[in-house]
Write a protein that holds these residues in place. Sequence first.
Motif, short mmCIF file in Angstrom:
data_model
loop_
_atom_site.label_atom_id
_atom_site.label_comp_id
_atom_site.label_asym_id
_atom_site.label_seq_id
_atom_site.Cartn_x
_atom_site.Cartn_y
_atom_site.Cartn_z
N ARG A 1 -4.53 6.12 4.41
CA ARG A 1 -3.81 5.92 3.15
C ARG A 1 -4.59 5.03 2.19
O ARG A 1 -4.49 5.17 0.97
N GLY A 2 -5.41 4.13 2.74
CA GLY A 2 -6.26 3.31 1.88
C GLY A 2 -7.28 4.16 1.14
O GLY A 2 -7.56 3.92 -0.05
N GLU B 1 -2.51 1.96 14.08
CA GLU B 1 -1.68 0.78 14.18
C GLU B 1 -0.58 0.95 15.23
O GLU B 1 -0.33 0.06 16.04
N ARG C 1 3.49 4.36 3.14
CA ARG C 1 3.90 3.52 4.27
C ARG C 1 4.23 4.39 5.49
O ARG C 1 4.88 5.42 5.38
N SER D 1 -0.63 6.80 14.46
CA SER D 1 -1.62 6.08 13.65
C SER D 1 -2.34 5.08 14.55
O SER D 1 -1.88 4.77 15.66
N ASP E 1 -1.36 6.28 8.75
CA ASP E 1 -2.52 5.51 9.20
C ASP E 1 -3.09 4.68 8.04
O ASP E 1 -3.33 5.20 6.95
N ASP E 2 -3.31 3.38 8.29
CA ASP E 2 -3.74 2.47 7.23
C ASP E 2 -5.06 2.89 6.60
O ASP E 2 -5.23 2.84 5.37
N GLU E 3 -6.02 3.26 7.42
CA GLU E 3 -7.34 3.62 6.91
C GLU E 3 -7.25 4.87 6.04
O GLU E 3 -7.88 4.96 4.98
N GLN F 1 0.86 -1.19 0.00
CA GLN F 1 0.00 0.00 0.00
C GLN F 1 0.89 1.23 0.00
O GLN F 1 1.96 1.24 0.62
#
Length: 486
Positions: free
Chosen positions: A213-214, A390, A206, A388, A209-211, A203
Amino acid sequence: MADYDYDLFVIGGGSGGVRAARVAAGDTGARVALAEEDRYGGTCVIRGCVPKKLMVFASEFSQMPELARGYGWDMGAGAFDWAAFRGRLNEELDRLEGIYRSLLKNSGVDTFDARARLKDAHTVELSTGETKTAKTILIATGGHPVRPDIPNADLGIVSDDIFHLEKLPKSILIVGGGYIACEFACIFNGLGVVVTQYYRGAQVLRGFDDEARGLIAEAMREQGISLHLGTNIVEMAPASADHSATTATATDAAMGATAAQSLELTATARDGNGPIWVKPTSGAPREFDAVLFATGRDPNSRDMGLEDLGIEIGRRGEIKVDEYSKTAADSVYAIGDVTNRVNLTPVAIREGMAFVETVFKDNPTAVDHELIPSAIFTQPEMGTVGLSEEDAREQEEIEVYCTSFRPMKSAFAGQPDRVLMKLVVSKASRKVLGCHIVAPDAGEMIQLAGIAVKMGATKEDFDRTVAVHPTMSEEIVTMKTPMRTA
């Protein structure tokens, strides 16, 4: 006491070095000199933040006709004139460089348009052949973009080259998945270039925050950017008749990431003299008009005589310093990107100010590198401060307050845009550990949210704040129920 030419010699005329030089001279009366081998203003003003943001502004106009039609305006799309824009851009950069030079002159700083290196802990050698001595030396030489270690990588361009392009390419391959790669993917797409982006990771963006950047990756694809993950290239060479290829087209945007993992591609050489054959991990050739490598930056510390003075250099060339920006040599300090701590212009400026407080005002000052707000100028933007989700859940139990919705402005016009507002909260202390916003002008919002997070505001402090209605940002203070705990 030794008699030196200067009290302070600054190497590097970027934002951090210029601020330190003029404040030391202007506020304390110190005898100060500064050497810069390129243009005054450094990466941010000349080939980074400022020209990039102006390109962001330019690229956003392409979306306006469609939005305007949704509001009843009979507005058609026009053509973008790169030559006209680039002319105005260069005029603005010349103006800003002139301001930097004037600030130094008006503060009484002597300037040398030359490369500088250290002869010893108190002596600077200039490329003009001169030598100057100083009680204290400050290194603020910044960093530079790097190309990957593959054959003929110099056929591609890096971010510094973008502002010197004679014309816009019709298609471009961007290699990389960091904020520079993603920002320029959105910029070129908005300017009408067919954009393909390859990133070797799972993704983009890097470390963020995952949400968040998604959502940005999803938005980039919706806008027509052909984003392919798990994809890299291993070789480049000038194309020949033996190299057949498929030309990149707008239909690339519809291709999935899985299919993209087995592609070969070609690109046009940076000098415009013909296509380049580029081999990825596997697959068949394709053609692009340009290849941009956005695969990282390294500090500018080479051939400066640092190792001879016992100054420690890190793996990527970063100068090792203590909390007061001092190196292993007591008279030599370093600030900004050359130290590879937090590579942001405002941080370099803050470090320069702290250096002056420490060395010239007898007020030892260490820069706090925690909870620094930042923005990524993709479309939509991301603003972020703190941990983030995570990272936070690895440290303690948390609650996550999150909402994603279609903003009023674009929803009314029938556009699919979505925004994200997210707070990461400590279960124990109730402090907001992180705030993440994906929305138009998220950079403007996160600056203000950053104040609250830096002050240690709790979720209840946010809740007590009355919403400004109707705005996107009101969602930050109206989320009452956690979406999840971890």
